[in-house]
Design an enzyme around this catalytic site. Sequence first.
Site, PDB file in Angstrom:
ATOM      1  CG  HIS A 123      -1.650   1.293   1.420  1.00  0.00           C
ATOM      2  ND1 HIS A 123      -2.501   1.874   0.509  1.00  0.00           N
ATOM      3  CD2 HIS A 123      -1.581   2.152   2.476  1.00  0.00           C
ATOM      4  CE1 HIS A 123      -2.932   3.031   0.983  1.00  0.00           C
ATOM      5  NE2 HIS A 123      -2.395   3.221   2.177  1.00  0.00           N
ATOM      6  CG  HIS A 134       1.188   6.973   4.290  1.00  0.00           C
ATOM      7  ND1 HIS A 134       1.558   6.171   3.243  1.00  0.00           N
ATOM      8  CD2 HIS A 134      -0.086   6.605   4.600  1.00  0.00           C
ATOM      9  CE1 HIS A 134       0.567   5.370   2.917  1.00  0.00           C
ATOM     10  NE2 HIS A 134      -0.455   5.613   3.722  1.00  0.00           N
ATOM     11  CD  GLU A 142      -3.377   5.769  11.335  1.00  0.00           C
ATOM     12  OE1 GLU A 142      -4.504   5.271  11.247  1.00  0.00           O
ATOM     13  OE2 GLU A 142      -2.975   6.706  10.621  1.00  0.00           O
ATOM     14  CG  ASP A 143      -1.504   1.400  10.701  1.00  0.00           C
ATOM     15  OD1 ASP A 143      -2.312   1.676  11.599  1.00  0.00           O
ATOM     16  OD2 ASP A 143      -1.736   1.581   9.500  1.00  0.00           O
ATOM     17  CG  ASP A 166      -3.698   6.806   2.434  1.00  0.00           C
ATOM     18  OD1 ASP A 166      -3.452   5.596   2.293  1.00  0.00           O
ATOM     19  OD2 ASP A 166      -4.322   7.272   3.401  1.00  0.00           O
ATOM     20  CG  ASP A 191     -21.292  18.693 -20.983  1.00  0.00           C
ATOM     21  OD1 ASP A 191     -22.190  17.858 -20.873  1.00  0.00           O
ATOM     22  OD2 ASP A 191     -20.876  19.390 -20.044  1.00  0.00           O
TER      23      ASP A 191
END
Length: 769
Positions: free
Chosen positions: A90, A114, A118-119, A181, A301
């Site tokens: 990921h 990133h 957090e994880d 993300d 359009d």
Amino acid sequence: MATRRSSRQMQAASDIVAAEASATPVAPGTVAVKAPRASRARMIRQYDLVERVRSYNPDTDEDMLNRAYVYAMVAHGEQTRASGDPYFTHPLEVAAILTDLKLDDATIVAALLHDTIEDTEATRAEIDRLFGAEIGALVEGLTKLKRLELVSREAKQAENLRKLLLAIADDVRVLLIKLADRLHNMRTMEFMPPASRRRIAEETLDIYAPLAGRMGMQEMREELEELSFKVLDPEAYTVVMARLDALAERNRNLIGMIESQLSNNLEKNGILARVSGRRKRPFSIWTKMKRKSVGFEQLSDIFGFRVVVKDTEACYRALGVVHTTWPVVPGRFKDYISTPKQNDYRSLHTTVIGPGNQRVELQFRDEDMNQIAEYGIAAHAFYKDGIGSPTEMLKRESNAFSWLRHTIGILSESTNPEEFLEHTKLELFHDQVFCFTPKGKLIALPRNANVVDFAYAVHTDVGNSAVGCKINGKFAPLSSELQNGDEVEVLTSAAQQAPPSAWESLAVTGKARAAIRRATRTAVRDQYAGLGRRIVERLFARAKMEYADDQLKGALPRLARSTIDDVMASVGRGELRASDVARAMYPDYKEERIGRFATSNRKATADRVKTPDGAARFTSIIPITGLDSNLPIKFAPNGGAVPGDRIVGIISPGEGITIYPIQSPALKDFEEEPERWLDVKWDIDESSPQRFPARLFVQNVNEPGSLAQIAQVIADHDGNIDNISMHRRSPDFTEQNIDIEVYDLKHLSAIINQLRAKAVVAKVERVNG
């Protein structure tokens, strides 16, 4: 669910990164550690990622990219995604998406890292030590808030959005990583439970897709919208796609024909252009069909063409060639070059009747405009100049950032997370209307905005004091919806310090709604502060003590309030007693209580009686300390009071004590007699429910059965009608006062809301006598 890595494993990751920093460069196509497990999808190799960045940035820091790749892989270890793929795929794919946008090394590294804070067991301090504070700040900005003690999913969503926006204000690259993300998560949702897919798709459509659009990143916005649409309404998505495919089959050669004719006509007129055709996205088609209530065949359009030329002058020349070649559809020309959108989008739009009588939309722009139209703020090549931070550079070059600063300003005006989320969504969802002040200043507003929104867009003080307006020189209501090109003059009055609270439902923009709520709260607080001051001063006068603001200022810490107005407002709301203020200023003060109002079966019995005007009141005999005899208690005529109201007692010689709700206009009659005011409170026994009087003003349609419908609503909600008086205002409407008995303010509010929902009811208000 992914599990966090142990401290020992995190230390191993740090050691590997440190070794990588001093070791021989990694061989192409290899990694420093063994991958946790085979991926179901092909994982981007370390060497491939470096090559992607090097293709647009020859000066890339390959060593830092390699170290980040290894660190993230080890940190996520055996964690897996719902698909069974290693979790590390990921952040790797997120980084790959950002290389397509040609972003700088720090952004790519932060994308790889990133989710580590957090994880995993990674910390901000460790990221700072290994990769620098700049990358540490980016990763921290992308980390969700943990263990939020909030009562709703919306509140949690709002707090995380608040944190994200604040991080974006510090460094816009946080937004680019977050959008990448979300895009990869949306591309890989098929393995998630249906409920989770729907929740994430709703959040994407509500927040992240329009946020990408507001930052000018149209390509990303359209893909996020399409992926969300496919999850939220698969049937509609399938129908629209089938219609698009059928139309494309019928017009298989049309796009190529129009591209060829356009290119040839422009070349004959000395204009070099790159022409490309496209068809509209399914979600855009679906929303336009719903918004305009038209069928698929009526859309003008579905096919669009971009004409990219060398400069601005060539845009207008190319437009002239097209308009003299094919018939123009009236009202379809837009010039976003002379008046760019707030997200910096610039282009000329027109719709013509092309070959085969097919309506086609054309957009004319130069190369720079085209880059910004496709990539928005990401079109700025951060890695090239190295002058100042990306965010500082955007503040100089991008109008999109002004919207973000405006949204951040709402943070301080929102009293709760849900209110902030509401304001942000209001700001995200809208096309624009451009209006002007009498001095020629351009004001951009959402479609359907009115003069109230315009006034607050000019300045909050202008909105608060607005009393009228002129649109294009003619007087008009403040509720008038504005059109492109309107010149609006707002008429103000110094006598109006706060707007009517009803304006909140009239306003469209988040800024206007926030300002109206804030002004309303301030006005109510001022009223409470005024009442509190009268109560405090009355107590001091009765106790023959001196009161002075300077002396109270020294006692603020003992009252846990920061200002004198806070103290007075707390007294007015009943949160503090006047005697508490006296004791804070004079510790030796001993309270001489005058009385306390009780309305419960424990302290008094209540008997309903009739008054000459037919209204229901309650009287009770209760002991009042400090007086020679018992005094009767009664409710105010023409409205009464119910539990939940802030109440005040007024002593009337020879009659006893009358209880008024704090909002009663009748209290103005006693402003000059503070000695008659009593600080009283409800004392309700919840185990023995008791009804109290209230009065409603109802305006209803004058037709058979309307009164029966009103009475039925009150009966269905356990209210009791005590008296009705009515008179006919016109042949169409009837006005009536209805005296009812309810248990408390919540009960009364429920009845009012249900009455307002009835088609025969035009207006319902509570009467405060």
